[in-house]
Design a protein around this motif. Sequence first.
Motif, PDB file in Angstrom:
ATOM      1  N   MET A 122      20.092 -12.922 -45.685  1.00  0.00           N
ATOM      2  CA  MET A 122      19.869 -11.750 -46.485  1.00  0.00           C
ATOM      3  C   MET A 122      20.588 -10.590 -45.818  1.00  0.00           C
ATOM      4  O   MET A 122      20.511 -10.439 -44.607  1.00  0.00           O
ATOM      5  CB  MET A 122      18.356 -11.461 -46.571  1.00  0.00           C
ATOM      6  N   GLY A 123      21.277  -9.822 -46.635  1.00  0.00           N
ATOM      7  CA  GLY A 123      21.934  -8.637 -46.113  1.00  0.00           C
ATOM      8  C   GLY A 123      23.396  -8.874 -45.795  1.00  0.00           C
ATOM      9  O   GLY A 123      23.991  -9.877 -46.175  1.00  0.00           O
ATOM     10  N   ASN A 124      23.957  -7.936 -45.074  1.00  0.00           N
ATOM     11  CA  ASN A 124      25.361  -7.922 -44.705  1.00  0.00           C
ATOM     12  C   ASN A 124      25.631  -9.034 -43.685  1.00  0.00           C
ATOM     13  O   ASN A 124      25.132  -8.977 -42.564  1.00  0.00           O
ATOM     14  CB  ASN A 124      25.693  -6.549 -44.105  1.00  0.00           C
ATOM     15  N   PRO A 125      26.447 -10.036 -44.037  1.00  0.00           N
ATOM     16  CA  PRO A 125      26.713 -11.110 -43.080  1.00  0.00           C
ATOM     17  C   PRO A 125      27.456 -10.617 -41.838  1.00  0.00           C
ATOM     18  O   PRO A 125      27.441 -11.272 -40.801  1.00  0.00           O
ATOM     19  CB  PRO A 125      27.554 -12.114 -43.867  1.00  0.00           C
ATOM     20  N   ASN A 126      28.083  -9.458 -41.942  1.00  0.00           N
ATOM     21  CA  ASN A 126      28.796  -8.883 -40.800  1.00  0.00           C
ATOM     22  C   ASN A 126      27.984  -7.807 -40.084  1.00  0.00           C
ATOM     23  O   ASN A 126      28.534  -7.024 -39.312  1.00  0.00           O
ATOM     24  CB  ASN A 126      30.137  -8.311 -41.258  1.00  0.00           C
ATOM     25  N   ALA A 127      26.699  -7.752 -40.348  1.00  0.00           N
ATOM     26  CA  ALA A 127      25.842  -6.755 -39.707  1.00  0.00           C
ATOM     27  C   ALA A 127      25.911  -6.924 -38.183  1.00  0.00           C
ATOM     28  O   ALA A 127      26.012  -8.050 -37.681  1.00  0.00           O
ATOM     29  CB  ALA A 127      24.400  -6.914 -40.179  1.00  0.00           C
ATOM     30  N   PRO A 128      25.863  -5.814 -37.448  1.00  0.00           N
ATOM     31  CA  PRO A 128      25.949  -5.910 -35.989  1.00  0.00           C
ATOM     32  C   PRO A 128      24.718  -6.581 -35.357  1.00  0.00           C
ATOM     33  O   PRO A 128      24.792  -7.089 -34.249  1.00  0.00           O
ATOM     34  CB  PRO A 128      26.073  -4.463 -35.532  1.00  0.00           C
ATOM     35  N   ILE A 129      23.620  -6.581 -36.073  1.00  0.00           N
ATOM     36  CA  ILE A 129      22.391  -7.178 -35.543  1.00  0.00           C
ATOM     37  C   ILE A 129      21.993  -8.332 -36.456  1.00  0.00           C
ATOM     38  O   ILE A 129      21.845  -8.158 -37.665  1.00  0.00           O
ATOM     39  CB  ILE A 129      21.269  -6.131 -35.450  1.00  0.00           C
ATOM     40  N   LYS A 130      21.844  -9.502 -35.840  1.00  0.00           N
ATOM     41  CA  LYS A 130      21.501 -10.703 -36.602  1.00  0.00           C
ATOM     42  C   LYS A 130      20.128 -11.194 -36.156  1.00  0.00           C
ATOM     43  O   LYS A 130      19.923 -11.508 -34.986  1.00  0.00           O
ATOM     44  CB  LYS A 130      22.553 -11.773 -36.401  1.00  0.00           C
ATOM     45  N   LEU A 131      19.221 -11.238 -37.126  1.00  0.00           N
ATOM     46  CA  LEU A 131      17.861 -11.696 -36.862  1.00  0.00           C
ATOM     47  C   LEU A 131      17.663 -13.027 -37.579  1.00  0.00           C
ATOM     48  O   LEU A 131      17.918 -13.141 -38.778  1.00  0.00           O
ATOM     49  CB  LEU A 131      16.847 -10.665 -37.383  1.00  0.00           C
ATOM     50  N   VAL A 132      17.235 -14.028 -36.829  1.00  0.00           N
ATOM     51  CA  VAL A 132      16.944 -15.350 -37.383  1.00  0.00           C
ATOM     52  C   VAL A 132      15.485 -15.652 -37.101  1.00  0.00           C
ATOM     53  O   VAL A 132      15.008 -15.456 -35.979  1.00  0.00           O
ATOM     54  CB  VAL A 132      17.836 -16.442 -36.740  1.00  0.00           C
ATOM     55  N   GLU A 133      14.789 -16.106 -38.136  1.00  0.00           N
ATOM     56  CA  GLU A 133      13.405 -16.537 -37.962  1.00  0.00           C
ATOM     57  C   GLU A 133      13.307 -18.020 -38.276  1.00  0.00           C
ATOM     58  O   GLU A 133      13.775 -18.477 -39.317  1.00  0.00           O
ATOM     59  CB  GLU A 133      12.461 -15.786 -38.896  1.00  0.00           C
ATOM     60  N   TYR A 134      12.703 -18.759 -37.368  1.00  0.00           N
ATOM     61  CA  TYR A 134      12.265 -20.122 -37.640  1.00  0.00           C
ATOM     62  C   TYR A 134      10.794 -19.994 -38.020  1.00  0.00           C
ATOM     63  O   TYR A 134       9.975 -19.574 -37.192  1.00  0.00           O
ATOM     64  CB  TYR A 134      12.416 -21.020 -36.408  1.00  0.00           C
ATOM     65  N   GLY A 135      10.497 -20.306 -39.268  1.00  0.00           N
ATOM     66  CA  GLY A 135       9.137 -20.142 -39.743  1.00  0.00           C
ATOM     67  C   GLY A 135       8.695 -21.330 -40.573  1.00  0.00           C
ATOM     68  O   GLY A 135       9.514 -22.110 -41.060  1.00  0.00           O
TER      69      GLY A 135
END
Length: 189
Positions: free
Chosen positions: A1-14
Amino acid sequence: MGNPNAPIKLVEYGARSCPTCGAFAREAFKPLTDNYVSTGKVSFEFRDFLVHGAPDVALTLLGQCGGTAPFFPILEQMYQNQNAFLDKLQTMPPAMQQSLANLAPTAVATKLAEHMGAIDFVKQRGIPEAKARACLADQKQLEIMAKPTENAMQSGTVTGTPTFLLNGKKMENVLSWSEMEKALKAAGA
Protein backbone atom coordinates in the motif's frame (compact mmCIF):
# COMPACT_ATOMS: atom_id res chain seq x y z
CA MET A 1 0.00 0.00 0.00
CA GLY A 2 1.28 3.42 -0.86
CA ASN A 3 4.26 4.69 -2.79
CA PRO A 4 6.50 1.72 -3.69
CA ASN A 5 9.44 4.15 -3.74
CA ALA A 6 8.69 5.57 -0.30
CA PRO A 7 11.85 6.14 1.76
CA ILE A 8 10.39 4.17 4.66
CA LYS A 9 9.17 0.62 4.11
CA LEU A 10 7.06 -1.04 6.76
CA VAL A 11 6.29 -4.76 6.49
CA GLU A 12 3.97 -6.57 8.85
CA TYR A 13 3.79 -10.33 9.23
CA GLY A 14 0.34 -10.81 10.68
CA ALA A 15 -2.30 -13.45 11.17
CA ARG A 16 -5.95 -12.68 10.58
CA SER A 17 -6.99 -14.67 13.66
CA CYS A 18 -4.26 -13.25 15.92
CA PRO A 19 -5.89 -11.13 18.66
CA THR A 20 -2.76 -8.97 19.11
CA CYS A 21 -2.63 -8.31 15.36
CA GLY A 22 -6.31 -7.41 15.42
CA ALA A 23 -5.90 -5.01 18.33
CA PHE A 24 -2.95 -3.35 16.59
CA ALA A 25 -4.83 -3.05 13.30
CA ARG A 26 -7.91 -1.56 14.93
CA GLU A 27 -5.73 1.06 16.63
CA ALA A 28 -3.17 1.72 13.90
CA PHE A 29 -4.71 1.28 10.46
CA LYS A 30 -6.33 4.70 10.12
CA PRO A 31 -3.46 6.83 11.51
CA LEU A 32 -0.88 4.78 9.59
CA THR A 33 -2.68 5.16 6.28
CA ASP A 34 -3.90 8.74 6.79
CA ASN A 35 -0.75 10.27 8.28
CA TYR A 36 2.08 8.26 6.76
CA VAL A 37 1.13 6.09 3.77
CA SER A 38 -1.04 8.72 2.05
CA THR A 39 1.78 11.27 2.33
CA GLY A 40 4.13 9.05 0.32
CA LYS A 41 6.62 8.80 3.19
CA VAL A 42 5.81 5.19 4.11
CA SER A 43 4.88 2.14 2.09
CA PHE A 44 3.08 -0.62 3.96
CA GLU A 45 3.13 -4.29 3.05
CA PHE A 46 1.12 -6.93 4.87
CA ARG A 47 2.25 -10.55 4.66
CA ASP A 48 -0.11 -13.21 5.92
CA PHE A 49 1.68 -15.42 8.44
CA LEU A 50 -0.29 -18.61 8.99
CA VAL A 51 0.75 -19.22 12.58
CA HIS A 52 -2.71 -20.07 13.95
CA GLY A 53 -3.45 -22.93 11.58
CA ALA A 54 -6.72 -23.62 9.82
CA PRO A 55 -8.61 -20.47 10.93
CA ASP A 56 -5.82 -18.33 9.45
CA VAL A 57 -5.89 -20.40 6.26
CA ALA A 58 -9.63 -19.89 5.84
CA LEU A 59 -9.54 -16.14 6.50
CA THR A 60 -6.43 -15.63 4.37
CA LEU A 61 -7.75 -17.53 1.37
CA LEU A 62 -10.90 -15.40 1.51
CA GLY A 63 -8.96 -12.20 2.24
CA GLN A 64 -6.79 -12.69 -0.83
CA CYS A 65 -9.68 -13.89 -3.00
CA GLY A 66 -10.65 -10.50 -4.38
CA GLY A 67 -7.19 -9.59 -5.67
CA THR A 68 -5.18 -6.47 -4.98
CA ALA A 69 -7.82 -3.72 -5.02
CA PRO A 70 -9.97 -4.95 -2.12
CA PHE A 71 -7.06 -6.58 -0.22
CA PHE A 72 -6.48 -3.85 2.38
CA PRO A 73 -10.14 -2.87 2.85
CA ILE A 74 -11.07 -6.52 3.44
CA LEU A 75 -8.05 -7.02 5.73
CA GLU A 76 -9.03 -4.01 7.84
CA GLN A 77 -12.66 -5.12 7.99
CA MET A 78 -11.65 -8.67 8.94
CA TYR A 79 -9.73 -7.24 11.87
CA GLN A 80 -12.73 -5.09 12.81
CA ASN A 81 -14.88 -8.25 12.76
CA GLN A 82 -12.22 -10.53 14.26
CA ASN A 83 -13.90 -11.03 17.64
CA ALA A 84 -17.09 -12.24 15.95
CA PHE A 85 -15.09 -14.76 13.89
CA LEU A 86 -13.22 -16.01 16.95
CA ASP A 87 -16.39 -16.17 19.06
CA LYS A 88 -18.02 -18.38 16.43
CA LEU A 89 -14.97 -20.65 16.42
CA GLN A 90 -15.39 -21.10 20.17
CA THR A 91 -18.94 -22.38 19.63
CA MET A 92 -17.88 -25.19 17.29
CA PRO A 93 -19.34 -28.44 18.59
CA PRO A 94 -16.80 -31.17 19.46
CA ALA A 95 -18.34 -33.49 16.87
CA MET A 96 -17.70 -30.91 14.16
CA GLN A 97 -14.13 -30.43 15.37
CA GLN A 98 -13.56 -34.18 15.19
CA SER A 99 -15.07 -34.37 11.71
CA LEU A 100 -12.39 -31.98 10.44
CA ALA A 101 -9.54 -34.31 11.39
CA ASN A 102 -9.67 -36.42 8.24
CA LEU A 103 -10.40 -33.67 5.71
CA ALA A 104 -7.99 -32.06 3.26
CA PRO A 105 -6.74 -28.60 4.33
CA THR A 106 -8.92 -26.82 1.77
CA ALA A 107 -12.02 -28.70 2.97
CA VAL A 108 -11.18 -27.76 6.58
CA ALA A 109 -10.77 -24.12 5.49
CA THR A 110 -14.19 -24.21 3.83
CA LYS A 111 -15.91 -25.74 6.87
CA LEU A 112 -14.30 -23.20 9.21
CA ALA A 113 -15.17 -20.31 6.90
CA GLU A 114 -18.79 -21.47 6.86
CA HIS A 115 -18.88 -21.82 10.64
CA MET A 116 -17.25 -18.41 11.25
CA GLY A 117 -19.57 -16.68 8.78
CA ALA A 118 -16.57 -15.62 6.71
CA ILE A 119 -18.11 -16.58 3.35
CA ASP A 120 -21.10 -14.34 4.04
CA PHE A 121 -18.68 -11.67 5.28
CA VAL A 122 -16.79 -11.52 1.95
CA LYS A 123 -20.03 -11.81 -0.04
CA GLN A 124 -21.13 -8.56 1.63
CA ARG A 125 -17.90 -7.03 0.36
CA GLY A 126 -18.39 -7.92 -3.28
CA ILE A 127 -16.92 -11.40 -3.60
CA PRO A 128 -19.56 -13.77 -5.00
CA GLU A 129 -20.13 -16.95 -3.00
CA ALA A 130 -19.06 -19.18 -5.90
CA LYS A 131 -15.76 -17.30 -6.16
CA ALA A 132 -15.24 -17.41 -2.37
CA ARG A 133 -15.79 -21.18 -2.36
CA ALA A 134 -13.45 -21.60 -5.33
CA CYS A 135 -10.77 -19.64 -3.47
CA LEU A 136 -11.21 -21.81 -0.38
CA ALA A 137 -10.85 -24.97 -2.51
CA ASP A 138 -7.73 -23.78 -4.37
CA GLN A 139 -4.92 -26.07 -3.17
CA LYS A 140 -2.36 -24.33 -5.40
CA GLN A 141 -3.18 -20.93 -3.87
CA LEU A 142 -2.94 -22.46 -0.41
CA GLU A 143 0.59 -23.66 -1.21
CA ILE A 144 1.56 -20.24 -2.62
CA MET A 145 0.07 -18.52 0.41
CA ALA A 146 1.99 -20.75 2.84
CA LYS A 147 5.40 -19.99 1.26
CA PRO A 148 6.02 -16.62 2.99
CA THR A 149 5.26 -18.26 6.34
CA GLU A 150 7.65 -21.14 5.63
CA ASN A 151 10.39 -18.80 4.38
CA ALA A 152 10.09 -16.43 7.33
CA MET A 153 10.13 -19.30 9.83
CA GLN A 154 13.15 -20.95 8.18
CA SER A 155 15.09 -17.69 8.19
CA GLY A 156 14.23 -17.10 11.84
CA THR A 157 13.05 -13.58 11.00
CA VAL A 158 9.52 -14.18 12.18
CA THR A 159 8.60 -16.31 15.17
CA GLY A 160 5.16 -14.92 15.95
CA THR A 161 2.62 -12.30 15.07
CA PRO A 162 2.64 -9.45 14.66
CA THR A 163 6.22 -9.01 13.53
CA PHE A 164 7.23 -5.73 11.91
CA LEU A 165 10.19 -4.93 9.69
CA LEU A 166 11.12 -1.29 9.25
CA ASN A 167 13.40 -0.79 6.23
CA GLY A 168 14.30 -4.48 6.44
CA LYS A 169 15.16 -4.46 10.15
CA LYS A 170 13.06 -6.44 12.61
CA MET A 171 11.42 -4.23 15.22
CA GLU A 172 11.42 -5.64 18.74
CA ASN A 173 8.44 -5.36 21.09
CA VAL A 174 6.31 -3.09 18.93
CA LEU A 175 2.71 -3.97 19.72
CA SER A 176 0.96 -0.60 19.91
CA TRP A 177 0.41 2.32 17.57
CA SER A 178 2.29 4.71 19.89
CA GLU A 179 5.41 2.50 19.73
CA MET A 180 5.08 2.16 15.96
CA GLU A 181 4.60 5.88 15.44
CA LYS A 182 7.74 6.63 17.51
CA ALA A 183 9.72 4.23 15.32
CA LEU A 184 8.33 5.74 12.10
CA LYS A 185 9.23 9.24 13.28
CA ALA A 186 12.71 8.11 14.33
CA ALA A 187 13.15 6.71 10.81
CA GLY A 188 12.30 10.11 9.31
CA ALA A 189 8.56 9.89 8.63
